[in-house]
Write an enzyme that holds these catalytic residues in place. Structure first.
Site, PDB file in Angstrom:
ATOM      1  N   SER A   1       0.796  -1.222   0.000  1.00 30.43           N
ATOM      2  CA  SER A   1       0.000   0.000   0.000  1.00 30.43           C
ATOM      3  C   SER A   1       0.827   1.270   0.000  1.00 30.43           C
ATOM      4  O   SER A   1       0.328   2.321  -0.383  1.00 30.43           O
ATOM      5  CB  SER A   1      -0.987   0.008   1.168  1.00 30.43           C
TER       6      SER A   1
ATOM      7  N   HIS B   1       2.303   4.802   4.180  1.00 33.76           N
ATOM      8  CA  HIS B   1       1.289   5.486   3.373  1.00 33.76           C
ATOM      9  C   HIS B   1       1.753   6.886   2.984  1.00 33.76           C
ATOM     10  O   HIS B   1       1.698   7.270   1.809  1.00 33.76           O
ATOM     11  CB  HIS B   1      -0.019   5.575   4.157  1.00 33.76           C
TER      12      HIS B   1
END
Length: 404
Positions: A271, A326
């Site tokens: 991610s 992230h």
């Protein structure tokens, strides 16, 4: 007793040849609807106040009505009647049908959602096909845009290859004893997770290998669905080679920020790289917004901002999610995406190709080199922290910080 029938017939050719040229009979269906003055280009949104009622097609009009029940009194019925000659710009989005009504008082936009799934297409096909010049231009731009980006990148093979690699690694980990749901998390370190103490001890390859490692089925599936949905679009806009470069760069910057954020944790997942794809798409939509149809640019920009905001909020409010990866991936994707992005129009796209590659290469090497230098400088401080923790309690790599 009120009886409703699904719409089954199209329009009368004698009424107007522009209305698709078929025989016509009246029909009624239950719907939810909203009628509001049109505000700017975006008009009525899905947050508009909607009410239950009926939709009726007659020979020369479209009628919407609702009935309000009153205690011990006759119901009050409210009706909106729109002449077919006033209806423009009908369009369909999933189960929702939109059309504009042009009156002397102004333009109203109507949204209709049928009670029965599958009737939206039937309703849409019975509405006039007339478009305003602005809508016709936008529709032509939408059609041309879809064909143009498919021509630029006919097959998004990098996205599919990345998903395949992640799948193979996940299956190998399951077969190797980690487990479908990563029951034996300690074993994941041997598969290349970004485990701070080992990464900072010189195993820098973990910064990249961890991008292809996942902690269990849900972690893997969520990331791959996101990559499938957004990766193909980014690959079409950037091109396959550039998309691969920005994906890997964002994965590395996500891993670098992760190990700086919590240098003694065990982190892995795609991610960080996927957030980089979000960032690169956002940059492209802003940098070349004039080359994109307005509706596409607005819709995609809003969707990406919502995805970024939701996932960051979830990361800050839930334990075990690596928001360092992230944020690092997002920043890396936006940074390299800005330099890698090229115009969709030729010959401008070819003219800037070499220059953008050189700038992107210099930028990537500078960022990665500076980050590795910082990491080597803080290794001693991290070693002290690890020694302190060992005195109080033996640390274990079995507590993951997945960046899903």
């Amino acid at each position: 007793m009120e009886r409703t029938e699904p719409i089954t017939a199209p329009l009368d050719q004698a009424a107007n040849a522009a209305y698709n040229g078929h025989s016509f009979s009246t029909s009624t269906t239950k719907v939810r609807f909203a009628v509001q003055p049109k505000r700017g280009k975006r008009g009525v949104t899905r947050l508009s106040t909607q009410t239950n009622g009926r939709l009726d097609f007659t020979f020369d009009a479209v009628e919407l009505s609702k009935s309000k029940r009153r205690l011990f009194r006759r119901p009050v019925e409210t009706k909106w009647t729109f002449a077919r000659s006033q209806i423009f710009d009908a369009r369909i989005t999933g189960v929702e049908v939109f059309f504009d009504v042009h009156t002397p008082e102004g333009i109203q936009q109507v949204i209709v959602i049928p009670a029965k799934r599958g009737l939206a297409r039937t309703i849409f096909e019975q509405l006039p096909t007339r478009m305003t010049p602005a809508r016709a231009e936008e529709q032509a731009a939408l059609d041309q845009h879809a064909e143009r980006i498919k021509t630029l990148t006919p097959i998004t093979w990098v996205t599919y290859a990345l998903i395949a690699i992640n799948l193979l690694v996940y299956l190998a980990m399951c077969a190797g004893g980690v487990g479908v749901m990563a029951e034996n998390v300690a074993l994941t370190v041997g598969w290349g997770t970004n485990y701070g103490p080992q990464t900072l001890s010189g195993e820098w390859w973990r910064l990249l290998s961890s991008v292809f490692v996942h902690f269990g089925l849900f972690h893997f599936a969520f990331n791959m669905v996101s990559l499938y949905l957004m990766g193909r679009l980014a690959e079409r806009l950037y091109g396959s080679a550039r998309f691969l470069a920005l994906y890997l760069f964002a994965g590395l910057t996500g891993s670098l920020v992760s190990v700086l954020w919590h240098p003694i944790n065990n982190s892995a997942g795609a991610s960080g790289a996927i957030f980089g794809v979000f960032g690169a798409l956002l940059v492209f939509l802003l940098k070349y917004r004039r080359e994109l149809p307005t509706s596409i640019a607005v819709q995609q920009r809003t969707s990406i901002l919502v995805l970024i905001g939701y996932n960051l909020f979830s990361g800050f409010t839930h334990h075990g999610i690596d928001n360092g990866a992230h944020l690092g991936g997002l920043a890396g994707g936006m940074l390299i995406g800005f330099t890698l992005a090229r115009s969709l129009n030729e010959p401008a796209r070819s003219k800037t190709a070499l220059r953008s590659l050189i700038v992107s290469g210099v930028l990537a090497l500078t960022v990665l080199g500076a980050s590795l230098y910082v990491l080597t400088e803080i290794r001693e401080a991290i070693g002290v922290e690890l020694a302190r923790q060992k005195q109080s309690a033996t640390p274990t790599p079995g507590l993951p910080a997945p960046d899903a």
